[in-house]
Design a protein around this motif. Sequence first.
Motif, mmCIF file in Angstrom:
data_model
loop_
_atom_site.group_PDB
_atom_site.id
_atom_site.type_symbol
_atom_site.label_atom_id
_atom_site.label_comp_id
_atom_site.label_asym_id
_atom_site.label_seq_id
_atom_site.Cartn_x
_atom_site.Cartn_y
_atom_site.Cartn_z
ATOM 1 N N ALA A 170 0.838 -1.207 0.000
ATOM 2 C CA ALA A 170 0.000 0.000 0.000
ATOM 3 C C ALA A 170 0.866 1.247 0.000
ATOM 4 N N GLU A 172 1.120 5.634 0.515
ATOM 5 C CA GLU A 172 0.821 6.464 1.683
ATOM 6 C C GLU A 172 -0.649 6.883 1.761
ATOM 7 N N LYS A 175 -2.481 3.241 2.790
ATOM 8 C CA LYS A 175 -2.010 2.607 4.017
ATOM 9 C C LYS A 175 -2.859 2.908 5.250
ATOM 10 N N PRO A 179 -3.741 -1.199 5.521
ATOM 11 C CA PRO A 179 -2.291 -1.080 5.720
ATOM 12 C C PRO A 179 -1.416 -1.960 4.837
ATOM 13 N N ASP A 180 -1.947 -3.079 4.353
ATOM 14 C CA ASP A 180 -1.070 -4.063 3.740
ATOM 15 C C ASP A 180 -0.917 -3.951 2.223
#
Length: 229
Positions: A170, A172, A175, A179-180
């Motif tokens: 991911a 910015e 994320k 998140p992954d």
Amino acid sequence: MCGRYSEAKELAELAERFDLELEDGEDYQTTYNASPGSVLPVITNTDPKHLTFMKWWLLPHWSKTREFRYETFNAKAEELTWKPSFRSLLTTKRCLVPATGFYEWKDITPVEKDMFGQVITKPKRKKEREIYFINLKKEHIFSFAGLWDEWVDPQSGEVIRTFSVITTAANELVKPIHPDRMPIILPREAEKYWLDTGLSQAEVLNLLQPYEASLMQSQPLKAIDCFPV
């Protein structure tokens, strides 16, 4: 991961965006809820001037049955060179997956603590999630990098065409929501290279990068009565 996306544009818009040749009476229906198992349009390296309709959930050509035994609707970029379902496709069967955006679910469950102030790692409370729609700021239609395959029924000779969306780490923007992973969005100028089977494996892998976060946007979807989750 990428488990839902939108490709809700009219056929003429897709044709103009990807320089396609339309067939008379071509059957195409837009959808805001493209999901694994659905039959959806892709643009393959072997027929880059036409839409090809395939099932989103890759069935490897070497499978002994037509059963979809593995979660192959996504393919991790880091695993393409060695995972049996994808390694032979990286240099032979690549496709563009037209899209207008994709959905991710953000965990917004409040943190639970015990009487001593310690975080409870396995709370009894049901998880709360908020859906986000993520797209590009200036490109209304774009494409994911995909792989496709053909499975032939040994008894009937029926050909089943399927595809997978490639994912990467991911960026910015994505994320904080998921998140992954995120799907690989190809820059417009890279699409022709993705369909070029003359590229080396190293050149192909170099195209598989997280999209520039500053060129993307996200928004939470508070109420989507028509979107089954």
